[in-house]
Design an enzyme around this catalytic site. Structure first.
Site, short mmCIF file in Angstrom:
data_model
loop_
_atom_site.label_atom_id
_atom_site.label_comp_id
_atom_site.label_asym_id
_atom_site.label_seq_id
_atom_site.Cartn_x
_atom_site.Cartn_y
_atom_site.Cartn_z
N GLU A 122 -8.41 -12.54 -6.75
CA GLU A 122 -9.31 -13.09 -5.73
C GLU A 122 -10.75 -13.10 -6.24
OE1 GLU A 122 -8.00 -10.54 -2.56
OE2 GLU A 122 -6.13 -11.67 -2.42
N SER B 84 3.23 -9.31 -3.16
CA SER B 84 4.25 -9.32 -2.11
C SER B 84 5.27 -8.18 -2.23
CB SER B 84 4.96 -10.68 -2.06
OG SER B 84 4.04 -11.67 -1.68
N ASN C 238 -4.39 -1.73 -1.95
CA ASN C 238 -5.66 -2.47 -1.96
C ASN C 238 -5.88 -3.01 -0.56
OD1 ASN C 238 -7.75 -4.26 -2.32
ND2 ASN C 238 -6.56 -5.73 -3.54
N LYS D 51 -8.36 -4.57 0.51
CA LYS D 51 -9.18 -5.79 0.50
C LYS D 51 -10.28 -5.67 1.57
CE LYS D 51 -5.20 -8.38 -1.05
NZ LYS D 51 -4.66 -9.68 -1.36
N HIS E 185 -9.35 -8.50 -10.08
CA HIS E 185 -8.35 -9.00 -9.13
C HIS E 185 -8.43 -10.52 -9.09
CE1 HIS E 185 -6.26 -9.83 -5.39
NE2 HIS E 185 -5.69 -8.64 -5.52
N GLU F 133 -0.15 -9.11 -11.70
CA GLU F 133 -0.12 -9.71 -10.37
C GLU F 133 -0.08 -11.23 -10.52
OE1 GLU F 133 -1.62 -6.92 -7.14
OE2 GLU F 133 -3.36 -8.01 -7.86
N GLY G 31 0.03 -12.32 -1.46
CA GLY G 31 -0.23 -12.76 -0.09
C GLY G 31 0.82 -13.69 0.50
C1 PEP Z 1 -2.97 -7.86 -4.00
O1 PEP Z 1 -3.80 -8.59 -3.47
O2 PEP Z 1 -3.28 -7.12 -4.93
C2 PEP Z 1 -1.61 -7.92 -3.49
C3 PEP Z 1 -0.66 -7.45 -4.26
O3 PEP Z 1 -1.43 -8.45 -2.24
P1 PEP Z 1 -0.05 -8.54 -1.42
O4 PEP Z 1 0.68 -7.24 -1.63
O5 PEP Z 1 -0.46 -8.74 -0.02
O6 PEP Z 1 0.71 -9.69 -1.99
#
Ligand code: PEP
Length: 252
Positions: A100, A210, A11, A13, A98, A165, A171
């Site tokens: 966010e 992460s 992703n 973003k 998601h 998630e 993040g």
């Molecule tokens: C995400 O935003 O879907 C995500 C998993 O981000 P990150 O891998 O940066 O934690």
């Protein structure tokens, strides 16, 4: 029942420019031999989907989107992009719900469900994101929160993908332990059984939050983990290919 095919999704973003699509050929060069048994997906920002699909045309990489309109048909919805348009531009998957978008745009389960339905109607595979906040985990509410998200956001259709998630793991650097990941993946499948019965066994459930080159192999070892949804570490071919090569299916 046939084994579930792993899916490792990136992703991007709201990062990158058209030049970032050069990462796709580098990524494919690094994983082509090993990724025959794995679906590898990149979800770039919407304006780059068509270029990404073109750049990936002679590779096995899949291209997806990060969001779609809940409206299945063409409509007077300024600024929105329909699942059918994303499909037309070359997307095969779309991320919906998601955290966010849930947090920044107030998207709730009912809207996420409409988006997932619109995706399926257009022939896209929705990747439906669920996950608890830090406060909800501390309060012992993981099963309740994730259970409601799955039951209310996910259509009763075995083609869907779920991404677990945990909001607090996105993040940053913290992740749940491997037993904690396995526990939530099992409860997600249990919730899917309520609407899908035996077909729930075919639904792929990804872990996201992460994941990077250092912990990918450990995450993939967790019971019930069918792949990963990766944010930051999917932007660079070197990192994302290392994650993909950490999957057991890449070694066979
Ligand atoms: C995400 O935003 O879907 C995500 C998993 O981000 P990150 O891998 O940066 O934690």
């Amino acid at each position: 029942m046939a084994a579930r095919r792993p899916l490792i999704a990136g992703n991007w973003k709201m990062f990158g420019r058209r030049a970032s699509l050069g990462e796709l050929s580098q990524l494919w060069a690094a994983v082509a031999d090993a990724a025959a048994g794995i679906d590898v997906l990149i979800c770039p920002p919407a304006p780059y989907i068509q270029n990404a699909a073109w750049a990936a045309r002679e590779t096995g990489l899949l291209i997806g989107a990060q969001d779609c309109s809940p409206a299945a048909d063409d409509a007077a919805r300024t600024g929105e992009v329909s699942a059918a348009m994303l499909k037309d531009a070359g997307a095969r998957y779309v991320i919906v719900g998601h955290s966010e978008r849930r947090a920044l745009h107030g998207e709730g389960n009912a809207l996420v469900r409409q988006k997932a339905d619109a995706a399926l109607a257009a022939g896209l595979t929705p990747i439906i994101c669920v996950g608890e906040t830090q406060a909800e985990r501390a309060a012992g509410r993981v099963a309740e929160i994730v259970g409601v998200q799955v039951r209310e956001s996910a259509p009763a259709d075995p083609r869907i993908v779920i991404a677990y998630e945990p909001v607090w793991a996105i993040g940053g650097t913290a992740t749940p332990t491997i037993p904690e990941i396995a526990e939530v993946h099992a409860l997600i499948r249990e919730n899917l059984r309520a609407s899908l019965s035996g077909e729930a066994n075919g639904v792929r459930i990804l872990y996201g939050g992460s994941v990077g080159p250092k912990n990918a192999a450990e995450v993939f070892s967790a019971e019930g983990v069918d792949g990963a949804l990766v944010g930051r570490a999917s932007l660079k071919a070197a990192d994302f290919s290392a994650i993909i090569l950490g999957h057991p299916a890449a070694r066979t």
